[in-house]
Each structure stands twice: as structure tokens, then as C-alpha cells.
Design a protein around this motif. Structure first.
Motif, short mmCIF file in Angstrom:
data_model
loop_
_atom_site.label_atom_id
_atom_site.label_comp_id
_atom_site.label_asym_id
_atom_site.label_seq_id
_atom_site.Cartn_x
_atom_site.Cartn_y
_atom_site.Cartn_z
N SER A 14 60.96 26.07 66.38
CA SER A 14 60.56 25.70 64.99
C SER A 14 60.14 27.00 64.14
O SER A 14 60.04 27.02 62.85
N GLY A 15 59.80 28.15 64.40
CA GLY A 15 59.30 29.35 63.82
C GLY A 15 58.23 29.99 64.63
O GLY A 15 57.94 29.78 65.75
N THR A 16 57.66 30.94 63.92
CA THR A 16 56.36 31.81 64.50
C THR A 16 55.03 31.42 64.18
O THR A 16 54.87 30.72 62.84
N ILE A 17 54.24 31.31 65.18
CA ILE A 17 52.80 30.83 64.94
C ILE A 17 51.89 31.78 65.19
O ILE A 17 52.18 32.64 65.96
N GLU A 18 50.58 31.80 64.60
CA GLU A 18 49.66 32.65 64.89
C GLU A 18 48.48 32.11 65.32
O GLU A 18 48.00 31.27 64.53
N GLY A 19 47.96 32.35 66.24
CA GLY A 19 46.74 32.04 66.99
C GLY A 19 45.49 33.07 67.32
O GLY A 19 45.61 34.23 66.73
N VAL A 20 44.78 32.65 67.97
CA VAL A 20 43.51 33.56 68.20
C VAL A 20 43.33 33.67 69.82
O VAL A 20 43.40 32.84 70.40
N ALA A 21 42.79 35.14 70.15
CA ALA A 21 42.74 35.25 71.46
C ALA A 21 41.10 35.68 71.44
O ALA A 21 40.59 36.25 70.73
N THR A 22 40.53 34.86 72.53
CA THR A 22 38.95 35.18 72.83
C THR A 22 38.81 35.36 74.38
O THR A 22 39.23 34.61 75.06
N LEU A 29 46.60 26.17 67.76
CA LEU A 29 46.03 24.68 67.57
C LEU A 29 47.04 24.10 66.65
O LEU A 29 47.59 24.94 65.50
N GLY A 30 47.27 22.70 66.49
CA GLY A 30 47.98 22.29 65.38
C GLY A 30 49.42 22.52 65.15
O GLY A 30 49.88 22.58 64.13
N ILE A 31 50.10 22.80 66.39
CA ILE A 31 51.46 23.00 66.36
C ILE A 31 52.46 21.71 66.21
O ILE A 31 52.31 21.02 67.23
N PRO A 32 53.30 21.51 65.22
CA PRO A 32 54.06 20.21 65.31
C PRO A 32 55.02 20.16 66.43
O PRO A 32 55.58 21.27 66.64
N TYR A 33 54.95 18.92 67.05
CA TYR A 33 55.94 18.92 68.07
C TYR A 33 57.04 17.79 67.53
O TYR A 33 57.96 17.57 68.06
N ALA A 34 56.63 16.98 66.37
CA ALA A 34 57.55 16.17 65.73
C ALA A 34 57.11 15.92 64.36
O ALA A 34 56.20 16.71 64.04
N ALA A 35 57.95 15.69 63.49
CA ALA A 35 57.47 15.45 62.16
C ALA A 35 56.53 14.51 61.67
O ALA A 35 56.48 13.63 62.45
N PRO A 36 55.79 14.41 60.69
CA PRO A 36 54.88 13.39 60.51
C PRO A 36 55.45 12.25 60.39
O PRO A 36 56.51 11.92 59.67
N PRO A 37 54.95 11.15 60.84
CA PRO A 37 55.28 9.88 61.07
C PRO A 37 55.13 9.06 59.76
O PRO A 37 54.56 7.86 60.01
N VAL A 49 61.03 18.50 64.17
CA VAL A 49 60.13 19.13 63.18
C VAL A 49 61.01 19.91 62.46
O VAL A 49 62.18 20.29 62.92
N LEU A 50 60.81 19.93 61.13
CA LEU A 50 61.47 20.92 60.05
C LEU A 50 61.08 22.38 60.31
O LEU A 50 59.84 22.67 60.28
N PRO A 51 61.96 23.21 60.65
CA PRO A 51 61.54 24.86 60.92
C PRO A 51 60.86 25.35 59.71
O PRO A 51 60.85 24.89 58.49
N TRP A 52 59.90 26.46 59.91
CA TRP A 52 59.29 26.96 58.73
C TRP A 52 59.84 28.53 58.88
O TRP A 52 60.05 29.04 59.76
N ASP A 53 59.54 28.90 57.32
CA ASP A 53 59.90 30.33 57.25
C ASP A 53 58.51 31.03 57.28
O ASP A 53 57.40 30.60 57.23
N GLY A 54 58.19 32.46 58.05
CA GLY A 54 57.34 33.25 57.80
C GLY A 54 56.41 32.86 58.95
O GLY A 54 56.84 32.30 59.95
N ILE A 55 54.89 33.03 58.91
CA ILE A 55 54.08 32.85 59.99
C ILE A 55 53.17 31.69 59.43
O ILE A 55 52.65 31.68 58.94
N ARG A 56 53.20 30.68 60.72
CA ARG A 56 52.61 29.45 60.37
C ARG A 56 51.21 29.77 61.21
O ARG A 56 51.14 30.11 62.40
N ALA A 57 49.98 29.61 60.50
CA ALA A 57 48.88 29.57 60.95
C ALA A 57 48.27 28.48 62.06
O ALA A 57 48.76 27.48 61.75
#
Length: 474
Positions: A14-22, A29-37, A49-57
Motif C-alpha cells: 500500500s505504500g512506504t512507511i517510516e518507523g524508528v530503530a532503537t 506502528l499504526g500500519i493499516p491492514y484494512a480500510a477504516p470500518p 486499504v487505499l494506497p498512499w503517496d509519499g512516506i507514511r509515518a
């Protein structure tokens, strides 16, 4: 997986996501696996899920499913978190850095099918990722939104969400370094019930390599019985028990009706609870009937004193011999079973005897029967460590901080106190991690000897305890 200082980027379908490494662990966190019900998707099967453009936090947990906080004594013991918003069908991933072909575990939280969230601090997946496992946790629809039985609406929507989350995990986990052919699913209480249900379905079972059911009910009800809660709520609302009428109401209105419906209820009586129901499309047979023939390796178990989360010591003291007799007759429990329970624990009070019977009737008995009937690898445990809080002993949910190896997190102190044994947490967590990695938790299979791992300050493998009364239950 792309590195950017302490940021990590992953591209999924569905697109690119950006997380954190420690400390060598990447968290998304908070990655959609289905559309809001909600809106047109309300009371419908999970939608793509509707795909998104750019980087999703992907640095914070997604919204939690609409729910009421725990009330009364249980509310003082169990954590609760609310994150506002409609994008509630989300997953969270903890992954070892540079993982490749790592085993995967999918965690499904509990909460009586109407409470709970993956965002609870105690459900942190760091310890599993540190052990070389890609850890995934998910939210799903709860309460009226997820488990109503309504004319014109699909059944078991929360279960359908869990199935969609499992498919998402299978399809996407390779991007995080996980092996889609090595997915273990695990859950506790209602989450354990959902694990059992997913393992009972042909379509989802094909995606599961191993499973862990912790204190999970194994029954599904008829739509008539499981639909009582929806029918009663409809009367309170002055509405029809159908999709159109419930979808016309805001989620808050349904929660308010549920609050009024359950006011004054207790474990001994009152409003019906949400339950999985038999349905040709989503759950053709009760898990209790199916699991005995399933070849997927399984850990299944319960806590010694499950009932002590549901009943305060004062409530146990108020259970009289007459109440016990009435419950026995209503549930068709033979008198010889009660006598056998008494023989197993002659010093137990009437309330404690009632609690033991309730635990075995709802949880331990079905789990033991399934384990005894299986020919595939089956490992049974009993969690017996006594919490010092409110005389909980080994109550429902007390094992969770130990299994997650988060017992030192202060979010659990209301349930297990301030100084839980670190050695027990290390032992139990490693057993779960070993099963996820290799299929062997470190103790023998249940088999005809009914061997059971008893987790306590000093753990040991023993023949299953207190079976006399349990074996006589219906």
C-alpha cells in the motif's frame, strides 16, 4: 529496509512507511491492514486499504476500536488506553534489524471481545524481536461494531478483521525480514478464542505454522444465543436488530446502550456478553469440535485461579451453597463432579469451589479435552504463580507480563505488584520464543500421560493436576 539515522523505511503493497530503530530493533506502528470500518464500510467485511503517496509515518499506535473502559474492581487491575480516530484496523511490527527469513508471531489481544488494544504498554514486542522474531500485533473491531448479530450484516466481523490481519501479515511480513511460511498466531482470553477460530477455518489455517491459545474459550454459539446481546440492545435503542438501524447510530450511542444494558451485571448473572457465532461463511463449526483434528502444533493452557479476576474476595465470600446448587442445576453439572472438586481441594470455600468449577467449565476442561484428542504436537501449561495483589493468586491474565517479558513495566504493577520474579518471566518468555522459532517449548507433549508445564517460582513438568472433577463436567 532503508536506514536513515534512527529512522527505517519499508515499502509494502500500500505504500512506504517510516518507523524508528532503537538498540537494533525496528518498530513500525499504526500500519493499516484494512480500510477504516466506518461510513459506508460500517458493519461490512474488512475492505482493502487505499494506497498512499509519499512516506507514511509509522511512529505511533493507530486509533483504538470504540469501547468502554473496564469498570469496578477489574478496572483497577487491568490497563486501558484510548486513541481517538477511525483508522482502527492497524498492525504494529517489531523486527530485528537486518532480519531475513525470521520466524513471525501475530499477537491478538483479549478483552471479552469488547475491550482491549494492541497499544497497551505491556504488549510491547521488543523482547520477541530481540530473540530474532518478527512480532506483529493488531487491533480489530470490538463490541457492537465487531460482534453484533444483525439482519443484513455479516457475522463475526471482529474475527473477519483478525483473518484480514493474518492475510496482511502473510503478504507483507517479508518486507520486514519475516518468513511468511513461519507464522505463529497467539492470543489470550478473547484473543485466544480468535486464535482458535482462525485455526478452525480452512482458509486461515493454511497460513498458520503454529498456534498458542492462552485462557481462550473454545466454543462458538448459535446465532440465536450469540445474538441475545444485539437483540436486547436493539430494544433499549428502540431500533430493529438489523444493519441499517445499527449503522444509522453513532458508535457512541451503541456504547451508551451497552453501558445501560450491562449496568449492575456480574459474572453470576446479568447482560449477555459478545460471543463468536456459528456461521457458514466465517466460522462453520465451533473450534472445540475442529481443533482435535488439526495438525498445526499447539500450545494451550490456563491459569490456576482464572476466576479470581472475575470475582473479588468479597464476592466469593457471598457465594452460598444455594447459589452453587442453583448454578449446578442450571448448567447440568452432575453432583459427583462437585464432590470430586471438593475432594481435590477439601479446604476450599464454597465461593472458591464455585470458581474452580467455573474455570474448568469455561476454559480448562475444553482445553484439556482438545489436547487429549489431538494427535499432532500439543503442549499444555498451567500458570500457577500467585500475584500478591488483592489475593488474585494465578488469576486470568496474570501470565501476560511474564510471557511478554514485560513484568518489570510499571503498567503491570496493578496486576502483579512491584517485585515479580524476573526468572519466571525469562523462563516463560523463552519457552514461547522457542516454540515460535522451532516448535519445541522445552517440555514434553501432553499425550496420554497428560504432562503439563506448571509455571511458578520453581517450575516443573507434572501430570495434569485436579482432574477428578474436571473430567466429569459436561
Amino acid at each position: 529496509m532503508t536506514r536513515m539515522d534512527d529512522r527505517r523505511r519499508v515499502t509494502i503493497s500500500s505504500g512506504t512507511i517510516e518507523g524508528v530503530a532503537t538498540d537494533g530493533i525496528s518498530r513500525f506502528l499504526g500500519i493499516p491492514y484494512a480500510a477504516p470500518p466506518f461510513g459506508s464500510n460500517r458493519f461490512r467485511e474488512p475492505q482493502p486499504v487505499l494506497p498512499w503517496d509519499g512516506i507514511r509515518a509509522a511512529t505511533s499506535f493507530g486509533p483504538t476500536a470504540p469501547q468502554l473502559p473496564y469498570g469496578g474492581a477489574i478496572g483497577e487491575l487491568l490497563g486501558h488506553v484510548i486513541v481517538e480516530g477511525e483508522d482502527i484496523l492497524t498492525a504494529n511490527v517489531w523486527a530485528p534489524e537486518d532480519a531475513s527469513g525470521a520466524p513471525v508471531v501475530l499477537w491478538i489481544h483479549g478483552g471479552a471481545l469488547e475491550r482491549g488494544a494492541a497499544a497497551l504498554p505491556g504488549y510491547d514486542g521488543t523482547a520477541f524481536a530481540r530473540d530474532g522474531i518478527v512480532f506483529v500485533s493488531v487491533n480489530y473491531r470490538l463490541g457492537a461494531e465487531g460482534f453484533s448479530v444483525l439482519e443484513g450484516a455479516p457475522r463475526n466481523l471482529g474475527l473477519q478483521d483478525a483473518a484480514a490481519a493474518l492475510r496482511w501479515t502473510h503478504d507483507e511480513v517479508e518486507a520486514f525480514g519475516g518468513d511468511p511460511q513461519r507464522i505463529t498466531i497467539m492470543g489470550e482470553s478473547a484473543g485466544g478464542a480468535l486464535v482458535a477460530a482462525l485455526l478452525s477455518r480452512d482458509d486461515t489455517r493454511a497460513l498458520i505454522s503454529r498456534a498458542i491459545v492462552q485462557s481462550g474459550p473454545l466454543d462458538a454459539q448459535t446465532p440465536e444465543k450469540g445474538g441475545r446481546v444485539s437483540a436486547q440492545m436493539a430494544k433499549l435503542l428502540g431500533a430493529a436488530a438489523d444493519r441499517e438501524s445499527f449503522a444509522a447510530l453513532e458508535p457512541g450511542a451503541l456504547l451508551d446502550a451497552r453501558s445501560r444494558q450491562s449496568a449492575g451485571s456480574s459474572p453470576l448473572g446479568g447482560a449477555p456478553g459478545y460471543q463468536l457465532v456459528i456461521d457458514p461463511e466465517t466460522l462453520p463449526r465451533s473450534p472445540r469440535e475442529v481443533l482435535s483434528g488439526v495438525t498445526t502444533p499447539l500450545i494451550i493452557g490456563t491459569n490456576t485461579d482464572e476466576y479470581r479476576l472475575w470475582f473479588t474476595p468479597q464476592a466469593l465470600d457471598r457465594i452460598s451453597a444455594m447459589k452453587l446448587l442453583a448454578a449446578r442445576l442450571a448448567l447440568r453439572i452432575p453432583g459427583r463432579a462437585v464432590r470430586a472438586f471438593r475432594a481435590d481441594e477439601p479446604d476450599a470455600s464454597t465461593g472458591e469451589l464455585f470458581g474452580r468449577i467455573a474455570t474448568d467449565l469455561l476454559l480448562r476442561g475444553p482445553a484439556s479435552r482438545v489436547a487429549a484428542a489431538r494427535t499432532a504436537a500439543t503442549y499444555v501449561y498451567e500458570f500457577g504463580w500467585h500475584s500478591p495483589v488483592r489475593d488474585l493468586r494465578a488469576a486470568h491474565a496474570v501470565e501476560l507480563p511474564f510471557m511478554f517479558s514485560t513484568a518489570g513495566d510499571r503498567s503491570w504493577s496493578s496486576l502483579i505488584g512491584e517485585n515479580p520474579p524476573a526468572s519466571l518471566a525469562a523462563e516463560m518468555h523463552e519457552a514461547w520464543a522457542a516454540f515460535i522459532r522451532d516448535g519445541d517449548p522445552g517440555w514434553p507433549e501432553y499425550a496420554s500421560e497428560r504432562l503439563t508445564r506448571l509455571f511458578d517460582t520453581v517450575s516443573r513438568t507434572v501430570p495434569q493436576r485436579r482432574t477428578g472433577g474436571m473430567d466429569l463436567l459436561p
